[in-house]
Design a protein around this motif. Structure first.
Motif, PDB file in Angstrom:
ATOM      1  N   GLU A 189      82.731  76.055  34.671  1.00 26.83           N
ATOM      2  CA  GLU A 189      82.247  76.477  35.993  1.00 26.83           C
ATOM      3  C   GLU A 189      83.399  76.959  36.861  1.00 26.83           C
ATOM      4  N   SER A 190      83.185  78.061  37.546  1.00 25.49           N
ATOM      5  CA  SER A 190      84.187  78.646  38.437  1.00 25.49           C
ATOM      6  C   SER A 190      83.533  79.016  39.754  1.00 25.49           C
ATOM      7  N   SER A 191      84.346  79.275  40.766  1.00 26.83           N
ATOM      8  CA  SER A 191      83.820  79.724  42.049  1.00 26.83           C
ATOM      9  C   SER A 191      84.729  80.804  42.612  1.00 26.83           C
ATOM     10  N   ILE A 192      84.136  81.713  43.349  1.00 30.90           N
ATOM     11  CA  ILE A 192      84.861  82.810  43.979  1.00 30.90           C
ATOM     12  C   ILE A 192      84.738  82.647  45.486  1.00 30.90           C
ATOM     13  N   PRO A 193      85.837  82.367  46.197  1.00 29.21           N
ATOM     14  CA  PRO A 193      85.754  82.223  47.653  1.00 29.21           C
ATOM     15  C   PRO A 193      85.557  83.565  48.339  1.00 29.21           C
ATOM     16  N   VAL A 194      84.716  83.581  49.341  1.00 34.38           N
ATOM     17  CA  VAL A 194      84.442  84.792  50.119  1.00 34.38           C
ATOM     18  C   VAL A 194      84.537  84.442  51.590  1.00 34.38           C
ATOM     19  N   SER A 195      85.267  85.238  52.345  1.00 35.54           N
ATOM     20  CA  SER A 195      85.385  85.030  53.791  1.00 35.54           C
ATOM     21  C   SER A 195      84.986  86.301  54.516  1.00 35.54           C
ATOM     22  N   PHE A 196      84.037  86.168  55.442  1.00 35.68           N
ATOM     23  CA  PHE A 196      83.532  87.304  56.202  1.00 35.68           C
ATOM     24  C   PHE A 196      83.892  87.181  57.680  1.00 35.68           C
ATOM     25  N   THR A 197      85.149  86.909  57.939  1.00 31.69           N
ATOM     26  CA  THR A 197      85.597  86.750  59.315  1.00 31.69           C
ATOM     27  C   THR A 197      85.321  87.989  60.144  1.00 31.69           C
ATOM     28  N   ASN A 198      85.477  89.171  59.535  1.00 33.22           N
ATOM     29  CA  ASN A 198      85.361  90.417  60.291  1.00 33.22           C
ATOM     30  C   ASN A 198      84.025  91.129  60.105  1.00 33.22           C
ATOM     31  N   GLN A 199      83.071  90.458  59.457  1.00 30.38           N
ATOM     32  CA  GLN A 199      81.762  91.070  59.261  1.00 30.38           C
ATOM     33  C   GLN A 199      80.740  90.502  60.248  1.00 30.38           C
ATOM     34  N   PRO A 200      79.758  91.292  60.652  1.00 29.71           N
ATOM     35  CA  PRO A 200      78.745  90.803  61.586  1.00 29.71           C
ATOM     36  C   PRO A 200      77.733  89.893  60.914  1.00 29.71           C
ATOM     37  N   SER A 201      77.042  89.097  61.711  1.00 24.53           N
ATOM     38  CA  SER A 201      75.971  88.250  61.193  1.00 24.53           C
ATOM     39  C   SER A 201      74.916  89.110  60.518  1.00 24.53           C
ATOM     40  N   GLY A 202      74.280  88.558  59.498  1.00 23.19           N
ATOM     41  CA  GLY A 202      73.221  89.299  58.833  1.00 23.19           C
ATOM     42  C   GLY A 202      73.037  88.865  57.395  1.00 23.19           C
ATOM     43  N   ILE A 203      72.152  89.559  56.712  1.00 23.06           N
ATOM     44  CA  ILE A 203      71.859  89.289  55.311  1.00 23.06           C
ATOM     45  C   ILE A 203      72.723  90.182  54.428  1.00 23.06           C
ATOM     46  N   TYR A 204      73.307  89.587  53.407  1.00 23.46           N
ATOM     47  CA  TYR A 204      74.118  90.322  52.440  1.00 23.46           C
ATOM     48  C   TYR A 204      73.604  90.000  51.034  1.00 23.46           C
ATOM     49  N   PHE A 205      73.879  90.897  50.121  1.00 27.13           N
ATOM     50  CA  PHE A 205      73.504  90.693  48.734  1.00 27.13           C
ATOM     51  C   PHE A 205      74.739  90.828  47.855  1.00 27.13           C
ATOM     52  N   TYR A 206      74.817  90.004  46.841  1.00 27.77           N
ATOM     53  CA  TYR A 206      75.960  90.098  45.942  1.00 27.77           C
ATOM     54  C   TYR A 206      75.500  90.204  44.502  1.00 27.77           C
ATOM     55  N   GLN A 207      76.353  90.820  43.713  1.00 27.65           N
ATOM     56  CA  GLN A 207      76.090  91.076  42.304  1.00 27.65           C
ATOM     57  C   GLN A 207      77.326  90.664  41.518  1.00 27.65           C
ATOM     58  N   LEU A 208      77.145  89.892  40.459  1.00 27.03           N
ATOM     59  CA  LEU A 208      78.278  89.396  39.677  1.00 27.03           C
ATOM     60  C   LEU A 208      78.130  89.813  38.222  1.00 27.03           C
ATOM     61  N   ILE A 209      79.180  90.438  37.688  1.00 27.24           N
ATOM     62  CA  ILE A 209      79.227  90.864  36.295  1.00 27.24           C
ATOM     63  C   ILE A 209      80.360  90.135  35.589  1.00 27.24           C
ATOM     64  N   ALA A 210      80.067  89.559  34.424  1.00 23.54           N
ATOM     65  CA  ALA A 210      81.074  88.905  33.586  1.00 23.54           C
ATOM     66  C   ALA A 210      81.408  89.838  32.423  1.00 23.54           C
ATOM     67  N   ILE A 211      82.696  90.008  32.151  1.00 18.45           N
ATOM     68  CA  ILE A 211      83.153  90.951  31.136  1.00 18.45           C
ATOM     69  C   ILE A 211      83.874  90.185  30.031  1.00 18.45           C
ATOM     70  N   THR A 212      83.318  90.224  28.829  1.00 20.09           N
ATOM     71  CA  THR A 212      83.954  89.597  27.674  1.00 20.09           C
ATOM     72  C   THR A 212      84.688  90.680  26.884  1.00 20.09           C
ATOM     73  N   ALA A 213      85.216  90.301  25.733  1.00 21.90           N
ATOM     74  CA  ALA A 213      85.942  91.270  24.912  1.00 21.90           C
ATOM     75  C   ALA A 213      85.026  92.368  24.387  1.00 21.90           C
ATOM     76  N   SER A 214      83.733  92.102  24.299  1.00 18.05           N
ATOM     77  CA  SER A 214      82.828  93.072  23.694  1.00 18.05           C
ATOM     78  C   SER A 214      81.646  93.492  24.556  1.00 18.05           C
ATOM     79  N   GLU A 215      81.337  92.717  25.620  1.00 15.05           N
ATOM     80  CA  GLU A 215      80.145  93.010  26.398  1.00 15.05           C
ATOM     81  C   GLU A 215      80.385  92.818  27.891  1.00 15.05           C
ATOM     82  N   ARG A 216      79.461  93.387  28.691  1.00 17.26           N
ATOM     83  CA  ARG A 216      79.438  93.196  30.138  1.00 17.26           C
ATOM     84  C   ARG A 216      78.082  92.609  30.500  1.00 17.26           C
ATOM     85  N   TYR A 217      78.073  91.401  31.074  1.00 19.62           N
ATOM     86  CA  TYR A 217      76.824  90.716  31.369  1.00 19.62           C
ATOM     87  C   TYR A 217      76.579  90.656  32.871  1.00 19.62           C
ATOM     88  N   LEU A 218      75.384  91.050  33.274  1.00 20.61           N
ATOM     89  CA  LEU A 218      74.974  90.887  34.661  1.00 20.61           C
ATOM     90  C   LEU A 218      74.535  89.446  34.858  1.00 20.61           C
TER      91      LEU A 218
END
Length: 222
Positions: A183-212
């Motif tokens: 298990e891993s985590s990616i820190p995100v800081s939105f100090t300079n962004q306005p309040s609101g809804i955001y969407f994120y997309q994460l892709i993992a890349i192995t030696a042979s494939e890219r997984y959404l």
């Protein structure tokens, strides 16, 4: 080259997210250099040589400035090339001298470097179906102000690409890195962004494939 592979429609119907193929250097990056950089940065001129893939990757900034390769694979924020084409570079004036690159061109160069600065794409397809052990666990806290962590799990060492968009589909943050098995985590800081809804997309890349790993919603409340 058609780069769109598939669209991931979020369950709330507020926005759609796009999964893109890896950047093709010869078709998408070299033409930018040919049109905007080669007149001043071809063979034998300055420390950055934009005439070919091999020349770009061999180009090194002098010790009096960045003292590193102009392109650092996997690290667009640390690459002198990116610093020089974005506003307010650390050294000297913004490049190219004939006029700034478009936001789309800069994003393309950043993505190419984040994916490993390959000459030939290692994979052109993002796989939506996940094998056992790959999981996006969401972000915590959510809602958040101004920081949150996006958590995920993988069964092997991977590279990852995180993209964060506004509710209207504008890209506001792109983070690339590496993760060990577990298990891993990616820190995100939105100090300079306005309040609101955001969407994120994460892709993992192995030696042979890219997984959404997934696309999810998070809410910034200030």
């Amino acid at each position: 080259m058609k780069r769109l592979i598939l669209s991931v429609f979020l369950c709330l119907g507020i926005s759609s997210m796009e999964v893109f193929a890896q950047v093709d250097y010869e078709e998408e990056i070299q033409p930018i250099f040919n049109a905007s950089c080669n007149s001043c940065h071809s063979a034998g001129q300055n420390s950055f040589n934009s005439s070919s893939y091999e020349a770009v990757m061999a180009s090194t900034s002098p010790a009096s400035r960045y003292d590193s390769k102009h392109v650092i694979p996997g690290n667009p924020d640390g690459s002198p090339l990116v610093d020089k084409i974005e506003p307010n570079p650390q050294f000297g004036s913004r490049m190219p001298q004939g006029g700034a690159l478009s936001e789309e061109q800069i994003s393309l160069i950043r993505q190419w470097i984040a994916e490993g600065a390959n000459e030939v794409p290692t994979s052109n397809e993002v796989i939506a179906g996940l094998p056992e052990g790959f999981e996006l666990k969401g972000n915590y806290p959510n809602p958040f102000n101004p920081s949150t962590s996006i958590r995920f799990q993988v069964p092997e060492a991977v590279s990852y690409q995180l993209k964060i968009y506004t509710a209207h589909g504008a890209l506001v943050e792109e983070i690339a890195g590496n993760a060990s098995a577990g298990e891993s985590s990616i820190p995100v800081s939105f100090t300079n962004q306005p309040s609101g809804i955001y969407f994120y997309q994460l892709i993992a890349i192995t030696a042979s494939e890219r997984y959404l790993l997934g696309s999810e919603k998070m809410t910034l409340v200030k």
